[in-house]
Scaffold this motif. Sequence first.
Motif, PDB file in Angstrom:
ATOM      1  N   LEU A  69       0.800  -1.221   0.000  1.00 36.42           N
ATOM      2  CA  LEU A  69       0.000   0.000   0.000  1.00 36.42           C
ATOM      3  C   LEU A  69       0.834   1.273   0.000  1.00 36.42           C
ATOM      4  O   LEU A  69       0.283   2.370  -0.127  1.00 36.42           O
ATOM      5  N   SER A  70       2.148   1.117   0.178  1.00 42.22           N
ATOM      6  CA  SER A  70       3.051   2.273   0.214  1.00 42.22           C
ATOM      7  C   SER A  70       2.597   3.312   1.238  1.00 42.22           C
ATOM      8  O   SER A  70       2.500   4.513   0.931  1.00 42.22           O
ATOM      9  N   VAL A  71       2.305   2.870   2.453  1.00 43.00           N
ATOM     10  CA  VAL A  71       1.771   3.774   3.465  1.00 43.00           C
ATOM     11  C   VAL A  71       2.861   4.588   4.151  1.00 43.00           C
ATOM     12  O   VAL A  71       2.567   5.546   4.870  1.00 43.00           O
ATOM     13  N   GLY A  72       4.122   4.212   3.972  1.00 45.11           N
ATOM     14  CA  GLY A  72       5.210   5.026   4.492  1.00 45.11           C
ATOM     15  C   GLY A  72       5.454   4.896   5.982  1.00 45.11           C
ATOM     16  O   GLY A  72       5.822   5.874   6.649  1.00 45.11           O
ATOM     17  N   VAL A  73       5.246   3.693   6.541  1.00 47.57           N
ATOM     18  CA  VAL A  73       5.576   3.472   7.951  1.00 47.57           C
ATOM     19  C   VAL A  73       7.094   3.394   8.076  1.00 47.57           C
ATOM     20  O   VAL A  73       7.751   2.653   7.356  1.00 47.57           O
ATOM     21  N   SER A  74       7.653   4.152   8.996  1.00 47.31           N
ATOM     22  CA  SER A  74       9.110   4.206   9.126  1.00 47.31           C
ATOM     23  C   SER A  74       9.654   2.904   9.683  1.00 47.31           C
ATOM     24  O   SER A  74       8.972   2.171  10.408  1.00 47.31           O
ATOM     25  N   SER A  75      10.923   2.631   9.373  1.00 52.67           N
ATOM     26  CA  SER A  75      11.581   1.432   9.897  1.00 52.67           C
ATOM     27  C   SER A  75      11.699   1.518  11.418  1.00 52.67           C
ATOM     28  O   SER A  75      11.659   0.502  12.114  1.00 52.67           O
ATOM     29  N   GLU A  76      11.827   2.745  11.939  1.00 54.74           N
ATOM     30  CA  GLU A  76      11.909   2.924  13.396  1.00 54.74           C
ATOM     31  C   GLU A  76      10.604   2.509  14.064  1.00 54.74           C
ATOM     32  O   GLU A  76      10.608   1.876  15.131  1.00 54.74           O
ATOM     33  N   ALA A  77       9.466   2.864  13.443  1.00 58.18           N
ATOM     34  CA  ALA A  77       8.168   2.497  14.000  1.00 58.18           C
ATOM     35  C   ALA A  77       7.981   0.980  13.997  1.00 58.18           C
ATOM     36  O   ALA A  77       7.479   0.392  14.958  1.00 58.18           O
ATOM     37  N   ILE A  78       8.403   0.346  12.901  1.00 60.06           N
ATOM     38  CA  ILE A  78       8.293  -1.115  12.809  1.00 60.06           C
ATOM     39  C   ILE A  78       9.187  -1.780  13.848  1.00 60.06           C
ATOM     40  O   ILE A  78       8.795  -2.762  14.491  1.00 60.06           O
ATOM     41  N   GLU A  79      10.384  -1.235  14.048  1.00 58.82           N
ATOM     42  CA  GLU A  79      11.303  -1.773  15.051  1.00 58.82           C
ATOM     43  C   GLU A  79      10.700  -1.637  16.463  1.00 58.82           C
ATOM     44  O   GLU A  79      10.825  -2.551  17.297  1.00 58.82           O
ATOM     45  N   GLU A  80      10.037  -0.526  16.706  1.00 57.56           N
ATOM     46  CA  GLU A  80       9.414  -0.320  18.019  1.00 57.56           C
ATOM     47  C   GLU A  80       8.292  -1.332  18.252  1.00 57.56           C
ATOM     48  O   GLU A  80       8.164  -1.889  19.347  1.00 57.56           O
ATOM     49  N   VAL A  81       7.488  -1.577  17.229  1.00 59.45           N
ATOM     50  CA  VAL A  81       6.421  -2.568  17.328  1.00 59.45           C
ATOM     51  C   VAL A  81       7.010  -3.951  17.584  1.00 59.45           C
ATOM     52  O   VAL A  81       6.504  -4.721  18.404  1.00 59.45           O
ATOM     53  N   ARG A  82       8.119  -4.267  16.905  1.00 57.28           N
ATOM     54  CA  ARG A  82       8.782  -5.558  17.102  1.00 57.28           C
ATOM     55  C   ARG A  82       9.292  -5.698  18.533  1.00 57.28           C
ATOM     56  O   ARG A  82       9.145  -6.757  19.151  1.00 57.28           O
ATOM     57  N   ASP A  83       9.857  -4.629  19.072  1.00 58.24           N
ATOM     58  CA  ASP A  83      10.382  -4.674  20.443  1.00 58.24           C
ATOM     59  C   ASP A  83       9.264  -4.910  21.457  1.00 58.24           C
ATOM     60  O   ASP A  83       9.422  -5.681  22.405  1.00 58.24           O
ATOM     61  N   VAL A  84       8.135  -4.231  21.254  1.00 51.72           N
ATOM     62  CA  VAL A  84       7.000  -4.413  22.165  1.00 51.72           C
ATOM     63  C   VAL A  84       6.508  -5.861  22.107  1.00 51.72           C
ATOM     64  O   VAL A  84       6.218  -6.480  23.141  1.00 51.72           O
ATOM     65  N   ALA A  85       6.433  -6.413  20.893  1.00 47.53           N
ATOM     66  CA  ALA A  85       5.978  -7.798  20.746  1.00 47.53           C
ATOM     67  C   ALA A  85       6.939  -8.764  21.434  1.00 47.53           C
ATOM     68  O   ALA A  85       6.508  -9.746  22.055  1.00 47.53           O
ATOM     69  N   ARG A  86       8.236  -8.497  21.341  1.00 44.37           N
ATOM     70  CA  ARG A  86       9.225  -9.368  21.988  1.00 44.37           C
ATOM     71  C   ARG A  86       9.094  -9.333  23.499  1.00 44.37           C
ATOM     72  O   ARG A  86       9.208 -10.366  24.168  1.00 44.37           O
ATOM     73  N   VAL A  87       8.855  -8.138  24.052  1.00 45.43           N
ATOM     74  CA  VAL A  87       8.673  -8.021  25.503  1.00 45.43           C
ATOM     75  C   VAL A  87       7.457  -8.830  25.935  1.00 45.43           C
ATOM     76  O   VAL A  87       7.497  -9.568  26.932  1.00 45.43           O
ATOM     77  N   ARG A  88       6.361  -8.697  25.192  1.00 45.64           N
ATOM     78  CA  ARG A  88       5.155  -9.451  25.540  1.00 45.64           C
ATOM     79  C   ARG A  88       5.395 -10.946  25.415  1.00 45.64           C
ATOM     80  O   ARG A  88       4.894 -11.734  26.232  1.00 45.64           O
ATOM     81  N   TYR A  89       6.169 -11.343  24.409  1.00 48.39           N
ATOM     82  CA  TYR A  89       6.487 -12.755  24.206  1.00 48.39           C
ATOM     83  C   TYR A  89       7.261 -13.309  25.392  1.00 48.39           C
ATOM     84  O   TYR A  89       6.951 -14.383  25.919  1.00 48.39           O
ATOM     85  N   ARG A  90       8.272 -12.548  25.853  1.00 47.46           N
ATOM     86  CA  ARG A  90       9.062 -13.002  26.997  1.00 47.46           C
ATOM     87  C   ARG A  90       8.212 -13.061  28.265  1.00 47.46           C
ATOM     88  O   ARG A  90       8.333 -14.002  29.064  1.00 47.46           O
ATOM     89  N   GLU A  91       7.364 -12.050  28.461  1.00 50.06           N
ATOM     90  CA  GLU A  91       6.506 -12.040  29.649  1.00 50.06           C
ATOM     91  C   GLU A  91       5.544 -13.221  29.632  1.00 50.06           C
ATOM     92  O   GLU A  91       5.322 -13.866  30.653  1.00 50.06           O
ATOM     93  N   ARG A  92       4.978 -13.511  28.465  1.00 47.19           N
ATOM     94  CA  ARG A  92       4.056 -14.632  28.364  1.00 47.19           C
ATOM     95  C   ARG A  92       4.760 -15.956  28.640  1.00 47.19           C
ATOM     96  O   ARG A  92       4.262 -16.805  29.388  1.00 47.19           O
ATOM     97  N   ASN A  93       5.954 -16.130  28.067  1.00 49.41           N
ATOM     98  CA  ASN A  93       6.689 -17.377  28.270  1.00 49.41           C
ATOM     99  C   ASN A  93       7.096 -17.552  29.724  1.00 49.41           C
ATOM    100  O   ASN A  93       7.061 -18.655  30.264  1.00 49.41           O
ATOM    101  N   HIS A  94       7.499 -16.439  30.356  1.00 50.75           N
ATOM    102  CA  HIS A  94       7.880 -16.508  31.762  1.00 50.75           C
ATOM    103  C   HIS A  94       6.675 -16.933  32.610  1.00 50.75           C
ATOM    104  O   HIS A  94       6.795 -17.782  33.512  1.00 50.75           O
TER     105      HIS A  94
END
Length: 336
Positions: free
Chosen positions: A161-186
């Motif tokens: 769609l060429s929506v122009g989401v920055s790589s920084e925003a995508i990286e931030e979303v990835r980091d949040v998902a990783r934190v939730r993943y670790r919390e869930r596994n713990h």
Amino acid sequence: MSGLEKHHFSVVSEDQVRVKLDALFDGRIGEKPADQKAIDALEKKAELRFKNKVPPGYMDDDKEKSDEPVFSYGNLTYQRKYSDYIVWSQMLTHASQSNLSDLIFITDDDKEDWWLKVKQNGDKTISPRPELIGEMTEQADVQRFHMYSSEGFLKYANKILSVGVSSEAIEEVRDVARVRYRERNHHNMGRSAEKVVYDWLSEQYGEECLVNLSHAPVDIIAKFDGKTVAFEVKVVRHPRFSERLYGSIYEAHYFADKNEIDELVFVLVTFDVDHVESIKKVLERRLVEFPPIDILIGVAELDEETGMITDFTPYDKFRIRENNQDIYGRSRRVNT
């Protein structure tokens, strides 16, 4: 001070982030269930589906043992473990009533009760569970149903769609998902460790002798042969313990003393039999000044992806006293 006050956040000031979120979601949030009877009916359906392992949500069945298995919102009460199914049911209803032909669901829940996964050089996620695709097609007449993680959706939105989401925003979303993943596994690791130990104790003494405790320094109380034994379960991934473990031992001893517990057993669950002797040596060295304590070390299987523990096998039981000399059952395998 006056300069600092100008920049200090005020709890009564308008929250600009909240204002923007409210604008984004205005008119885009579905209706809540009509009443408590509607929720009870949905949860009854979910219970039957869980028994037959019908997705989604059945992998949350152990949430009934969580610290808060029930929650309330908007004068309605929900069982936490059925949340996924309630969301799914609402999606089916909305899609059907809105005559949708296409539907995209974005979730960072990566469990197998949502996703079809295969073992191919590690776990690979293929698609939504076929049962979900079939149910969405049959009940809501949706022709194309897709699911994405938050990160995956943003990447595809950029590409297609060429929506122009920055790589920084995508990286931030990835980091949040990783934190939730670790919390869930713990969380899963701790809960499933307690369950496998509880199941083993049930085989040894009978489930009628056991009581699970919540919000207490010990996890399980067993009464048999005229005595009361408390069990505290801890996961040990490697022989290097955190100070929290020793704090837990002090708390459990205090609890046992105040509640007339005859025996206190710390059950340590590890995933590598080669760690058992190292764990034992560390404990013998570090617990020299503790009150007498019984240690049971068991080996189990760990699913790294979900944090779930299975197949607990007791391996070694021994006692440590104040002088660290009276140790019984040296390196003997526990009979099961």
